[in-house]
Design a protein around this motif. Structure first.
Motif, PDB file in Angstrom:
ATOM      1  N   PHE A  36     185.976  24.717  28.127  1.00  0.00           N
ATOM      2  CA  PHE A  36     184.822  25.290  27.453  1.00  0.00           C
ATOM      3  C   PHE A  36     184.162  24.242  26.562  1.00  0.00           C
ATOM      4  CE2 PHE A  36     187.879  28.867  27.916  1.00  0.00           C
ATOM      5  CZ  PHE A  36     187.154  29.621  28.831  1.00  0.00           C
ATOM      6  N   SER A  37     182.880  24.460  26.288  1.00  0.00           N
ATOM      7  CA  SER A  37     182.140  23.562  25.408  1.00  0.00           C
ATOM      8  C   SER A  37     182.745  23.586  24.008  1.00  0.00           C
ATOM      9  CB  SER A  37     180.670  24.000  25.334  1.00  0.00           C
ATOM     10  OG  SER A  37     180.031  23.460  24.205  1.00  0.00           O
ATOM     11  N   PRO A  38     183.081  22.427  23.436  1.00  0.00           N
ATOM     12  CA  PRO A  38     183.657  22.409  22.078  1.00  0.00           C
ATOM     13  C   PRO A  38     182.747  23.070  21.045  1.00  0.00           C
ATOM     14  CG  PRO A  38     183.848  20.249  23.117  1.00  0.00           C
ATOM     15  CD  PRO A  38     182.978  21.064  24.005  1.00  0.00           C
ATOM     16  N   VAL A  39     181.448  22.798  21.144  1.00  0.00           N
ATOM     17  CA  VAL A  39     180.509  23.381  20.179  1.00  0.00           C
ATOM     18  C   VAL A  39     180.478  24.892  20.320  1.00  0.00           C
ATOM     19  CG1 VAL A  39     178.090  23.490  19.489  1.00  0.00           C
ATOM     20  CG2 VAL A  39     179.115  21.289  20.090  1.00  0.00           C
ATOM     21  N   ARG A  40     180.473  25.383  21.567  1.00  0.00           N
ATOM     22  CA  ARG A  40     180.406  26.823  21.777  1.00  0.00           C
ATOM     23  C   ARG A  40     181.664  27.521  21.280  1.00  0.00           C
ATOM     24  NH1 ARG A  40     176.878  29.422  20.915  1.00  0.00           N
ATOM     25  NH2 ARG A  40     175.641  27.819  21.938  1.00  0.00           N
ATOM     26  N   VAL A  41     182.839  26.931  21.519  1.00  0.00           N
ATOM     27  CA  VAL A  41     184.087  27.529  21.031  1.00  0.00           C
ATOM     28  C   VAL A  41     184.115  27.536  19.509  1.00  0.00           C
ATOM     29  CG1 VAL A  41     186.593  27.286  20.961  1.00  0.00           C
ATOM     30  CG2 VAL A  41     185.374  26.957  23.114  1.00  0.00           C
ATOM     31  N   ARG A  42     183.635  26.438  18.911  1.00  0.00           N
ATOM     32  CA  ARG A  42     183.624  26.378  17.446  1.00  0.00           C
ATOM     33  C   ARG A  42     182.736  27.476  16.873  1.00  0.00           C
ATOM     34  NH1 ARG A  42     181.736  21.573  17.028  1.00  0.00           N
ATOM     35  NH2 ARG A  42     183.764  20.616  17.456  1.00  0.00           N
ATOM     36  N   ARG A  43     181.572  27.680  17.460  1.00  0.00           N
ATOM     37  CA  ARG A  43     180.664  28.719  16.965  1.00  0.00           C
ATOM     38  C   ARG A  43     181.226  30.109  17.228  1.00  0.00           C
ATOM     39  NH1 ARG A  43     174.670  26.271  18.649  1.00  0.00           N
ATOM     40  NH2 ARG A  43     174.726  24.512  17.194  1.00  0.00           N
ATOM     41  N   SER A  44     181.851  30.292  18.369  1.00  0.00           N
ATOM     42  CA  SER A  44     182.447  31.589  18.669  1.00  0.00           C
ATOM     43  C   SER A  44     183.576  31.895  17.694  1.00  0.00           C
ATOM     44  CB  SER A  44     182.973  31.602  20.109  1.00  0.00           C
ATOM     45  OG  SER A  44     181.941  31.400  21.043  1.00  0.00           O
ATOM     46  N   SER A  45     184.419  30.897  17.452  1.00  0.00           N
ATOM     47  CA  SER A  45     185.536  31.081  16.529  1.00  0.00           C
ATOM     48  C   SER A  45     185.047  31.444  15.138  1.00  0.00           C
ATOM     49  CB  SER A  45     186.380  29.798  16.493  1.00  0.00           C
ATOM     50  OG  SER A  45     187.396  29.879  15.533  1.00  0.00           O
ATOM     51  N   ARG A  46     184.003  30.772  14.699  1.00  0.00           N
ATOM     52  CA  ARG A  46     183.467  31.064  13.371  1.00  0.00           C
ATOM     53  C   ARG A  46     182.794  32.432  13.332  1.00  0.00           C
ATOM     54  NH1 ARG A  46     179.566  26.617  11.066  1.00  0.00           N
ATOM     55  NH2 ARG A  46     178.310  27.351  12.811  1.00  0.00           N
ATOM     56  N   ALA A  47     182.120  32.794  14.423  1.00  0.00           N
ATOM     57  CA  ALA A  47     181.410  34.071  14.447  1.00  0.00           C
ATOM     58  C   ALA A  47     182.362  35.259  14.388  1.00  0.00           C
ATOM     59  CB  ALA A  47     180.529  34.151  15.705  1.00  0.00           C
ATOM     60  N   VAL A  48     183.515  35.167  15.060  1.00  0.00           N
ATOM     61  CA  VAL A  48     184.470  36.283  15.054  1.00  0.00           C
ATOM     62  C   VAL A  48     185.522  36.134  13.969  1.00  0.00           C
ATOM     63  CG1 VAL A  48     184.118  36.700  17.508  1.00  0.00           C
ATOM     64  CG2 VAL A  48     185.977  35.204  16.790  1.00  0.00           C
ATOM     65  N   GLY A  49     185.499  34.997  13.235  1.00  0.00           N
ATOM     66  CA  GLY A  49     186.447  34.801  12.135  1.00  0.00           C
ATOM     67  C   GLY A  49     187.874  34.641  12.597  1.00  0.00           C
ATOM     68  N   LEU A  50     188.087  33.811  13.630  1.00  0.00           N
ATOM     69  CA  LEU A  50     189.425  33.704  14.214  1.00  0.00           C
ATOM     70  C   LEU A  50     189.648  32.286  14.706  1.00  0.00           C
ATOM     71  CD1 LEU A  50     191.901  35.434  14.991  1.00  0.00           C
ATOM     72  CD2 LEU A  50     190.794  35.851  17.193  1.00  0.00           C
ATOM     73  N   ARG A  51     190.793  31.688  14.303  1.00  0.00           N
ATOM     74  CA  ARG A  51     191.184  30.364  14.815  1.00  0.00           C
ATOM     75  C   ARG A  51     192.595  30.476  15.376  1.00  0.00           C
ATOM     76  NH1 ARG A  51     190.181  24.924  12.083  1.00  0.00           N
ATOM     77  NH2 ARG A  51     190.028  24.399  14.279  1.00  0.00           N
ATOM     78  N   THR A  52     192.794  29.877  16.539  1.00  0.00           N
ATOM     79  CA  THR A  52     194.074  29.959  17.235  1.00  0.00           C
ATOM     80  C   THR A  52     194.476  28.584  17.738  1.00  0.00           C
ATOM     81  OG1 THR A  52     192.958  30.420  19.340  1.00  0.00           O
ATOM     82  CG2 THR A  52     193.560  32.326  17.970  1.00  0.00           C
ATOM     83  N   GLU A  53     195.703  28.510  18.293  1.00  0.00           N
ATOM     84  CA  GLU A  53     196.145  27.257  18.899  1.00  0.00           C
ATOM     85  C   GLU A  53     195.199  26.841  20.027  1.00  0.00           C
ATOM     86  OE1 GLU A  53     198.578  25.049  18.474  1.00  0.00           O
ATOM     87  OE2 GLU A  53     199.497  25.961  16.725  1.00  0.00           O
TER      88      GLU A  53
END
Length: 788
Positions: free
Chosen positions: A337-354
């Motif tokens: 997946f696109s690093p930028v897109r995952v970063r924005r998705s993670s921030r939007a849903v408030g969730l960070r994982t391994e």
């Protein structure tokens, strides 16, 4: 990243050196080792609890009769999950554990000949809720250490953000292979496939390949709910992960081993059994595996089936399609997946994982299929599964290797040492690069998983890491001293700052980032709410400072700011350095009374600044700006020639000054007048002259007071300019302005003290009168005449 040396040894022969020496070598090579942990379990066996009786003196303790394969032992235990018939780790007297040595102890009157262990006592968990319930098929009395990979040493590594390839055991083993010149063994990939083909069971659609460059789907049938082998559980625990079930554990195991996240969907719960990688639609929601319902926005990338989102791509799966004890068929996802897109998705849903940690750093699409096939290998080894033939691999634009030339002379110049060519080629080859010697240089082919290598200097750094920074001699740099010089624009800005500070004004600094509603240039990825635009002028920031000062009951404010503003012109972003000045309240000068700043004060500051900069050709004129009082505002113009009543000359608006409009003034505390000025610095710099010394003239001056009747429509600046245009005039000082009796309506009386001087001789009265005549003739077309 926690790396087990036992696990690493499966892929590379570790050097026979202390762990501390290996950690130091890795740290010098850029893989900082933050912590070393020793895991030991000597004298720990698999034991069966034969019976349990309550402790005679403690209600929270139990007395267990434990079988060790040779004899029964009495062990006191306080764990709530201990049960008769269960297998548990037993530390015999004298056993060595990470926390120390076990001895025979009398606990509330009952002698305990050993200790039943939790994962915490074995150093595998930070906190345990009970003793470790072992699989029922283990032999009683067996030494536990080899079953869980003990003794072992864990290295806690700090991986830099540009090296996602090191977020797996295989990547670290590759580094050790290159550092110590030992072979690297590939992971075993071997599993049987069965019909039907995966392409007949599922399909994969990617709406935007920029969001998802690759998606590999495999279908695995006949899944059985069973625990993982003990070694897999132990390795997960060493890495800080909790074992759950065979399928989930194997995907996490491959994540730690290969460094590429996987996800398993219960295919039965996928609508139409297919996958769509797309952006979330407005109003969509998903319940993630942690049981939290999360709202989705269009900036979130999701994995969907034919009807709804089933996972937040690269972050976490959905609860509706998670693998459960009833799951029989799974769809195995391996994607990039696109690093930028995952970063924005993670921030939007408030969730960070391994998984998001790895995807945010940019994983190579090429490793997705490797991770998928490795997972199939492990599942086929430990369970009677059927793996559908082939895979559905949606890979629109396969990643390609790239070539970087590496000059041998340049490498020696940068490193200051000659590294043998054979050592360079061997080290880079072991890192996965391909080298082609071309005499004075190498042609280096970089594989897609090394996305951090883009330039020649990156390759030189790789050579230095492998050669050893400690082997590079410390030499003083050979440099030629250079005299620094400021940028002309910044030097001019400093000159303006010095002048205004000398005039008694205080310098202010206001934020460049402003709300989008106040900006012409908006940021695509703002760092904070309310800072999603770049300021278009200095006035809002200065008025904010005035508001704070007036609210704090400051008697007066006299501030300036030199800063950059950002505007759009014909679709392009234009940057410009500007000067802003604000006056409010009364001047902080002794004996100045209680009178407030007036427009004359602001005009005087402007005149003083222009005089100090030696700028000519500045005139005030009309300007339309709703932020200023309609009768107390003026534009600041830079003129290229002298204006006349019929020709206003070529002029450019470079700023404005005046009193703040009543509507804006009402937003500030108190009732004091607020005067503001804003001015572009670039046009001023173009016409400003450096300070120059002019010697005093030896010829005497002749002074005349010149009273003029001037129509109100004629700017005073143009009158002064006409006077100064006379070659014999040295200066013109306006000392009186009068309107009233004796002055015709529509006119104003201006009285100047004009100094005439010839640079080489004394002027006669006739010459002075002729010069006055020329001045009046120059002013006559504008309706200006002598006042009698």
């Amino acid at each position: 990243m926690r790396a087990s040396l036992n696990w690493l040894s499966e892929y590379v022969d570790l050097p026979e050196i202390p762990a501390e020496a290996l950690a130091e070598r890795l740290t010098l090579a850029g893989l900082e080792v933050e912590r070393i942990e020793d895991l030991v379990a000597e004298g720990v066996i698999v034991a069966r609890v034969a019976s349990i009786e309550p402790h005679p003196q403690a209600g929270n303790l139990a007395v267990c009769q434990v079988e060790t394969g040779q004899k029964h032992r009495t062990v006191v235990c306080g764990a709530g999950n201990v049960r008769a018939g269960g297998l548990f780790p037993l530390a015999l007297p004298g056993a060595r554990l990470p926390g120390g040595e076990v001895s025979v102890a009398k606990i509330r009157g009952v002698k305990s000949a050993g200790m039943l262990l939790s994962r915490k006592e074995l150093g595998l968990e930070a906190r345990s809720t009970g003793v470790w319930d072992l699989p029922a098929d283990l032999p009683v009395g067996a030494d536990l250490a080899p079953l869980i990979g003990f003794p072992d040493i864990l290295l806690s590594l700090k991986i830099t953000s540009n090296r996602p390839d090191l977020l797996g055991i295989l990547g670290i083993a590759r580094e050790i292979s290159a550092l110590y010149r030992v072979p690297l063994r590939d992971p075993e990939i071997s599993y049987p496939e069965a019909e039907p083909a995966a392409a007949t069971l599922t399909a994969v659609e990617i709406e935007d390949p920029a969001d998802c460059p690759r998606y590999v789907a495999r279908v695995i049938q006949g899944i059985v709910d069973r625990p993982s082998p003990l070694l897999i559980e132990a390795r997960l625990l060493k890495a800080g992960m909790r074992p759950l079930s065979l399928v989930v554990d194997v995907t996490n195991y491959v994540l730690l081993e290969v460094g590429h996240p996987l996800h398993a969907f219960d295919q039965r719960n996928l609508a139409e059994g297919r996958i769509v990688v797309r952006r979330a639609r407005p109003g969509e929601r998903i319940r993630t595996l942690d049981g939290v319902d999360r709202d989705l926005s269009p900036e979130v990338l999701v994995i969907a089936d034919a009807q709804r989102p089933v996972a937040v791509a690269g972050v976490m799966g959905g609860a509706e399609t998670e693998v459960s004890p009833d799951t029989r068929d799974i769809l195995l996802e391996a994607a990039a997946f696109s690093p930028v897109r995952v970063r924005r998705s993670s921030r939007a849903v408030g969730l960070r994982t391994e998984a998001s940690l790895r995807f945010e750093r940019g994983l190579c699409p090429e490793t997705a299929d490797l991770a998928s096939r490795r997972c199939c290998t492990l599942l086929a080894r430990h369970a009677p599964v059927r793996i559908a033939h082939g895979a559905v691999d949606n890979y629109p634009s396969p990643a390609k290797a790239w070539v970087i030339p590496l000059r041998k002379r340049r490498m020696a110049e940068v490193l200051g040492v000659e590294v043998p060519p054979a050592e360079v080629e061997d080290g880079l080859t072991r890192l996965g690069l391909t080298t082609h010697d071309q005499g004075g240089s190498w042609k280096i082919v970089v594989p897609p998983f090394r996305q951090d290598l883009a330039r020649e200097i990156d390759l030189i750094e790789e050579v230095a890491r492998l050669y050893g920074y400690d082997r590079v001699p410390t030499l003083p740099p050979r440099v030629e001293p250079r005299i620094g010089k400021k940028d002309p624009g910044e030097a001019f800005a400093d000159r303006v700052r010095d002048i205004l500070a000398a005039l008694g004004l205080l310098e202010a600094y206001s934020p460049v980032l402003v709300p989008a509603a106040e900006a012409e240039v908006k940021l695509r990825n703002p760092l904070a709410q309310g800072g999603d635009g770049l300021r278009a002028d200095l006035l809002p920031g200065l008025l904010g400072a005035v508001q704070e000062n007036l609210a704090a009951q400051a008697p007066g404010v006299a501030m300036f700011e030199v800063g950059r503003v950002f505007r759009r012109r014909d679709g392009h972003v234009m940057e410009e350095d500007r000067l802003g000045i604000v006056l409010a309240g009364r001047p902080p000068l002794p004996l100045s009374g209680k009178g407030e700043y007036s427009p004359a004060d602001l005009k005087g500051i402007l005149d003083a600044l222009l005089d100090a900069l030696r700028v000519e050709g500045i005139a005030l004129g009309e300007v339309e700006d709703a932020r200023f009082h309609p009768q107390r505002r003026a534009g600041i113009y830079l003129t290229s020639r002298e204006p006349s009543p019929t020709d206003r000359g070529s002029r450019m608006l470079i700023g404005w000054l005046g009193e703040l409009s009543p509507s804006l003034r009402a937003t500030l505390p108190g009732e004091r007048r607020v005067l503001v000025l804003e001015l572009a610095l670039s046009p001023l710099r173009a016409v400003a002259r450096p300070p120059a010394h002019r010697p005093l003239s030896r010829s005497p001056a002749s002074k005349r007071d010149l009273s003029l009747l001037v129509p109100e429509r004629v700017p005073e600046g143009s009158v002064r300019a006409a006077i100064l245009a006379e070659r014999l005039v040295e200066s013109a000082f306006l000392y009186d302005l009068y309107k009233g009796e004796g002055v015709p309506a529509g006119s104003v009386s201006l009285t100047y003290e004009v100094v005439f001087r010839h640079p080489e001789r004394t002027l006669s009265s006739e010459e002075v009168e002729e010069a006055v005549g020329r001045i009046l003739a120059r002013l006559a077309p504008r309706g200006v005449r002598i006042r009698t």
